[in-house]
Scaffold this motif. Structure first.
Motif, PDB file in Angstrom:
ATOM      1  N   GLY A   1      23.225  43.316 -12.987  1.00  0.00           N
ATOM      2  CA  GLY A   1      22.544  42.978 -11.775  1.00  0.00           C
ATOM      3  C   GLY A   1      23.503  41.209 -12.237  1.00  0.00           C
ATOM      4  N   GLU A   2      24.227  41.066 -13.416  1.00  0.00           N
ATOM      5  CA  GLU A   2      24.865  39.592 -13.881  1.00  0.00           C
ATOM      6  C   GLU A   2      26.749  40.301 -13.834  1.00  0.00           C
ATOM      7  N   THR A   3      27.360  38.986 -13.329  1.00  0.00           N
ATOM      8  CA  THR A   3      28.376  39.116 -14.213  1.00  0.00           C
ATOM      9  C   THR A   3      28.603  38.265 -15.342  1.00  0.00           C
ATOM     10  N   LEU A   4      29.537  39.894 -15.807  1.00  0.00           N
ATOM     11  CA  LEU A   4      30.040  39.179 -17.119  1.00  0.00           C
ATOM     12  C   LEU A   4      31.779  38.883 -16.796  1.00  0.00           C
ATOM     13  N   ALA A   5      32.169  38.982 -18.170  1.00  0.00           N
ATOM     14  CA  ALA A   5      33.485  37.415 -17.852  1.00  0.00           C
ATOM     15  C   ALA A   5      34.415  38.416 -19.026  1.00  0.00           C
ATOM     16  N   TRP A   6      34.219  39.271 -19.403  1.00  0.00           N
ATOM     17  CA  TRP A   6      34.781  40.356 -20.580  1.00  0.00           C
ATOM     18  C   TRP A   6      34.846  41.637 -19.826  1.00  0.00           C
ATOM     19  N   ARG A   7      35.707  42.535 -19.909  1.00  0.00           N
ATOM     20  CA  ARG A   7      35.911  44.071 -19.269  1.00  0.00           C
ATOM     21  C   ARG A   7      36.723  44.719 -20.734  1.00  0.00           C
ATOM     22  N   LEU A   8      35.743  45.640 -20.395  1.00  0.00           N
ATOM     23  CA  LEU A   8      36.612  46.533 -21.526  1.00  0.00           C
ATOM     24  C   LEU A   8      37.358  47.285 -20.982  1.00  0.00           C
ATOM     25  N   GLN A   9      38.837  47.835 -22.029  1.00  0.00           N
ATOM     26  CA  GLN A   9      39.313  48.750 -20.766  1.00  0.00           C
ATOM     27  C   GLN A   9      39.334  49.743 -21.387  1.00  0.00           C
ATOM     28  N   VAL A  10      39.227  51.009 -21.699  1.00  0.00           N
ATOM     29  CA  VAL A  10      39.380  51.990 -22.744  1.00  0.00           C
ATOM     30  C   VAL A  10      41.190  52.274 -22.055  1.00  0.00           C
ATOM     31  N   ASP A  11      42.058  52.567 -23.005  1.00  0.00           N
ATOM     32  CA  ASP A  11      43.057  53.314 -22.954  1.00  0.00           C
ATOM     33  C   ASP A  11      43.250  54.592 -23.257  1.00  0.00           C
TER      34      ASP A  11
ATOM     35  N   LEU B   1      30.743  44.935 -26.009  1.00  0.00           N
ATOM     36  CA  LEU B   1      31.864  44.988 -26.746  1.00  0.00           C
ATOM     37  C   LEU B   1      32.099  42.845 -26.144  1.00  0.00           C
ATOM     38  N   GLU B   2      32.044  43.307 -24.340  1.00  0.00           N
ATOM     39  CA  GLU B   2      31.354  42.442 -23.011  1.00  0.00           C
ATOM     40  C   GLU B   2      30.628  41.166 -23.745  1.00  0.00           C
ATOM     41  N   LEU B   3      29.327  41.187 -24.113  1.00  0.00           N
ATOM     42  CA  LEU B   3      28.714  40.759 -24.930  1.00  0.00           C
ATOM     43  C   LEU B   3      28.859  39.878 -26.456  1.00  0.00           C
ATOM     44  N   TYR B   4      29.628  40.376 -27.282  1.00  0.00           N
ATOM     45  CA  TYR B   4      29.907  40.072 -27.888  1.00  0.00           C
ATOM     46  C   TYR B   4      31.181  38.915 -28.091  1.00  0.00           C
TER      47      TYR B   4
ATOM     48  N   ARG C   1      39.911  42.641 -21.928  1.00  0.00           N
ATOM     49  CA  ARG C   1      40.578  41.776 -20.969  1.00  0.00           C
ATOM     50  C   ARG C   1      39.261  40.880 -19.922  1.00  0.00           C
ATOM     51  N   ARG C   2      40.053  39.524 -19.407  1.00  0.00           N
ATOM     52  CA  ARG C   2      38.938  38.432 -19.098  1.00  0.00           C
ATOM     53  C   ARG C   2      38.925  38.937 -16.990  1.00  0.00           C
ATOM     54  N   GLU C   3      38.239  39.409 -17.007  1.00  0.00           N
ATOM     55  CA  GLU C   3      37.726  40.163 -15.933  1.00  0.00           C
ATOM     56  C   GLU C   3      36.637  40.836 -15.949  1.00  0.00           C
ATOM     57  N   PRO C   4      36.108  39.452 -14.546  1.00  0.00           N
ATOM     58  CA  PRO C   4      34.446  39.384 -14.005  1.00  0.00           C
ATOM     59  C   PRO C   4      34.702  41.041 -13.390  1.00  0.00           C
ATOM     60  N   TRP C   5      33.582  41.386 -14.014  1.00  0.00           N
ATOM     61  CA  TRP C   5      32.565  42.734 -13.495  1.00  0.00           C
ATOM     62  C   TRP C   5      30.926  42.360 -13.059  1.00  0.00           C
ATOM     63  N   ALA C   6      30.170  43.496 -12.195  1.00  0.00           N
ATOM     64  CA  ALA C   6      29.060  43.172 -11.878  1.00  0.00           C
ATOM     65  C   ALA C   6      28.681  44.457 -13.119  1.00  0.00           C
ATOM     66  N   LEU C   7      27.217  44.328 -14.168  1.00  0.00           N
ATOM     67  CA  LEU C   7      27.242  45.297 -14.621  1.00  0.00           C
ATOM     68  C   LEU C   7      26.039  45.527 -13.214  1.00  0.00           C
ATOM     69  N   PRO C   8      25.760  46.829 -13.511  1.00  0.00           N
ATOM     70  CA  PRO C   8      25.182  47.307 -12.680  1.00  0.00           C
ATOM     71  C   PRO C   8      22.730  47.264 -13.385  1.00  0.00           C
ATOM     72  N   GLU C   9      22.503  47.149 -12.035  1.00  0.00           N
ATOM     73  CA  GLU C   9      21.294  46.269 -12.313  1.00  0.00           C
ATOM     74  C   GLU C   9      19.866  47.853 -13.331  1.00  0.00           C
ATOM     75  N   THR C  10      21.046  48.833 -12.720  1.00  0.00           N
ATOM     76  CA  THR C  10      20.187  49.872 -12.597  1.00  0.00           C
ATOM     77  C   THR C  10      21.072  51.294 -13.132  1.00  0.00           C
ATOM     78  N   LEU C  11      20.478  52.073 -14.666  1.00  0.00           N
ATOM     79  CA  LEU C  11      20.843  53.183 -14.481  1.00  0.00           C
ATOM     80  C   LEU C  11      20.663  54.288 -14.756  1.00  0.00           C
ATOM     81  N   PRO C  12      21.327  55.336 -14.919  1.00  0.00           N
ATOM     82  CA  PRO C  12      20.382  57.040 -14.249  1.00  0.00           C
ATOM     83  C   PRO C  12      20.251  57.185 -15.354  1.00  0.00           C
TER      84      PRO C  12
END
Ligand SMILES: NC(=O)N[C@@H](CC(=O)O)C(=O)O
Ligand SMILES: [Zn+2]
Ligand SMILES: [Zn+2]
Length: 349
Positions: free
Chosen positions: A339-349, A276-279, A316-327
Motif C-alpha cells: 500500500g506504500e509507494t516505493l522509490a525504485w522499480r525493477l525493470q526486467v529486460d 531489490l527495490e527495498l535493498y 529505475r527510479r520510478e515511484p510505484w505503489a506496492l499492492p496491499e494484498t496479494l493472492p
C-alpha cells in the motif's frame, strides 16, 4: 551509471522461504522475476530432512516456475534440515543430489523448528562429514533458552554455540543467516576462516520501533526480531562495506494474512515482490548504491563456490505503489510496505 538507473549483474537470493503447494505457486514468480537462483529453506511441514525429499521438493519448485518470460530459468538451490538424528551418510547422499548445504535450526527458535537440533553435540559426526565433503552449514543463530531475553538471543548464540562450533570445525563453511546485531556483524567481519552472513532488506531498513509505531504492527514481526537503531546501523555498515563476507538473503517468509494479524502472530516478512527495490532504498540511504552489485550478485556465488550469473537486471527510479494484498492460495498475503509507494522499480529486460 546514472543516478536514476542502476544496472546489476543478475542477483541471487541466498535465504528464501518458498513453502509448498498453493503457497509455493503464489510466491515463486515474485522471486523468479527478481533473482536467478535462491537458497531455498527446508522448514516445511514436515521438514526436508533427506536428499530424496530435497529432490522431490526441487521438482515441485521447477514445476511452479513461470513457463515463459522472466523467471522461466530460475534455479532453486536446495538445503537439508539438520536434526539430532541426521545420519552422516545423508551428507554423501545430499552431495550426490546436488544439495549445497544443511540448515541448523536450534529446536524451537523459529517457524517450523520443532524438529531442529536440541544439542549440537549430537550432530558431531554429521558436521564432520559436511566439513569433509564441502557442504555448507547455514545457521539460524539464536539460543532458545527461555531465560535469555529475546533481544539478546543472537549475541548469546555467538558465544555459546558459534565460537565452540568453529573451534571444532575450523574448515566448515558457515553462513550466519539473517544477522540482526552489531555483535554478529562484527563477529563475521573480524573472524578468520570460512564464515559469511546474509542480511535482509528489512533489517537494513528498520529498527524495532517499526513493530510498535502507532500500534502493534505484525507485518514487521520476524525472527530474529528487529533490534535497536545501533544494530541496524552496524548492519548497514557491514552490508555496504564491500566486504565479500556479507551478501543478500531476503528471508522473504510468507504467512497468510490472518495468521499474521492474529493474537499469536506468525514471524516472517514477505519481501520477495519488491526485494531489490527495498535493498536499493537501504543502500541509497547509506550513499552506497555502488556497493549493491557486490552484495546482491557477486559475494554470494564467491562464498558458495558457484559461477556468477550472466545477464543483468535494471532498477529505475520510478515511484510505484506496492499492492496491499496479494493472492495466496485461498487467502491473501500482505507484503511488507504494502500500500506504500516505493522509490525504485525493477525493470526486467
Ligand atoms: N524469519 C522468520 O521470521 N520466519 C521464517 C523462519 C526463519 O527464517 O527463521 C519462516 O519460515 O517463517
Ligand atoms: Zn531463521
Ligand atoms: Zn528464514
Amino acid at each position: 551509471m546514472s543516478a536514476d538507473l542502476l544496472t546489476l549483474t543478475r542477483p541471487d537470493d541466498w535465504h528464501l522461504h518458498l513453502r509448498d503447494g498453493a503457497a509455493l505457486a503464489a510466491v515463486l514468480p515474485d522471486t523468479a522475476r527478481q533473482f536467478a537462483r535462491a537458497i531455498v529453506m527446508p522448514n516445511l511441514k514436515p521438514p526436508v530432512t533427506t536428499a530424496a525429499q530435497a529432490l522431490a521438493y526441487r521438482e515441485r519448485i521447477l514445476a511452479a516456475r513461470p513457463t515463459i518470460g522472466p523467471g522461466a530459468d530460475f534455479e532453486p538451490l536446495m538445503v537439508l534440515y539438520l536434526t539430532d538424528n541426521t545420519p552422516p551418510e545423508e551428507v554423501q547422499r545430499a552431495k550426490a543430489a546436488g544439495v549445497l548445504a544443511f540448515k541448523l535450526y536450534p529446536a524451537g527458535a523459529t517457524t517450523n523448528s520443532d524438529a531442529g537440533v536440541t544439542d549440537l553435540r549430537k550432530c558431531h559426526a554429521t558436521l564432520e562429514a559436511m566439513q569433509r565433503e564441502g557442504l555448507l552449514l547455514l545457521i539460524h543463530g539464536e539460543v532458545t533458552d527461555g531465560d535469555i531475553d529475546l533481544f539478546d538471543r543472537e549475541a548469546v548464540f555467538i558465544d555459546r554455540v558459534l565460537q565452540p562450533l568453529r573451534r571444532d570445525f575450523p574448515a566448515l563453511k558457515i553462513v550466519f543467516e539473517h544477522i540482526t546485531t552489531r555483535e554478529a556483524a562484527h563477529y563475521v567481519r573480524d573472524a578468520e576462516g570460512p564464515i559469511a552472513a546474509t542480511v535482509t532488506a528489512h533489517h537494513l531498513l528498520y529498527n524495532r520501533n517499526a513493530i510498535f509505531q502507532g500500534g502493534l504492527r505484525p507485518h514487521y514481526y520476524c525472527l530474529p526480531v528487529l533490534k535497536r537503531e545501533t544494530h541496524r546501523l552496524a548492519l548497514v555498515e557491514a552490508a555496504t562495506s564491500g566486504s565479500p563476507r556479507f551478501f543478500l538473503g531476503t528471508d522473504s517468509a510468507p504467512h497468510a494474512a490472518p495468521l499474521k494479524e492474529h493474537a499469536a502472530a506468525c514471524a516472517g516478512c514477505y519481501t520477495a515482490l519488491s526485494a531489490l527495490e527495498l535493498y536499493a532504498e537501504a543502500f541509497e540511504a547509506a550513499g552506497a548504491l555502488d556497493k549493491l552489485e557486490g552484495f546482491a550478485s557477486l559475494h554470494g556465488p564467491a562464498f558458495y563456490g558457484l559461477p556468477v550469473n550472466t545477464g543483468t537486471v535494471t532498477l529505475r527510479r520510478e515511484p510505484w505503489a506496492l499492492p496491499e494484498t496479494l493472492p495466496f492460495g485461498e487467502t491473501v498475503l500482505k507484503p511488507l510496505r504494502g500500500g506504500e509507494t516505493l522509490a525504485w522499480r525493477l525493470q526486467v529486460d
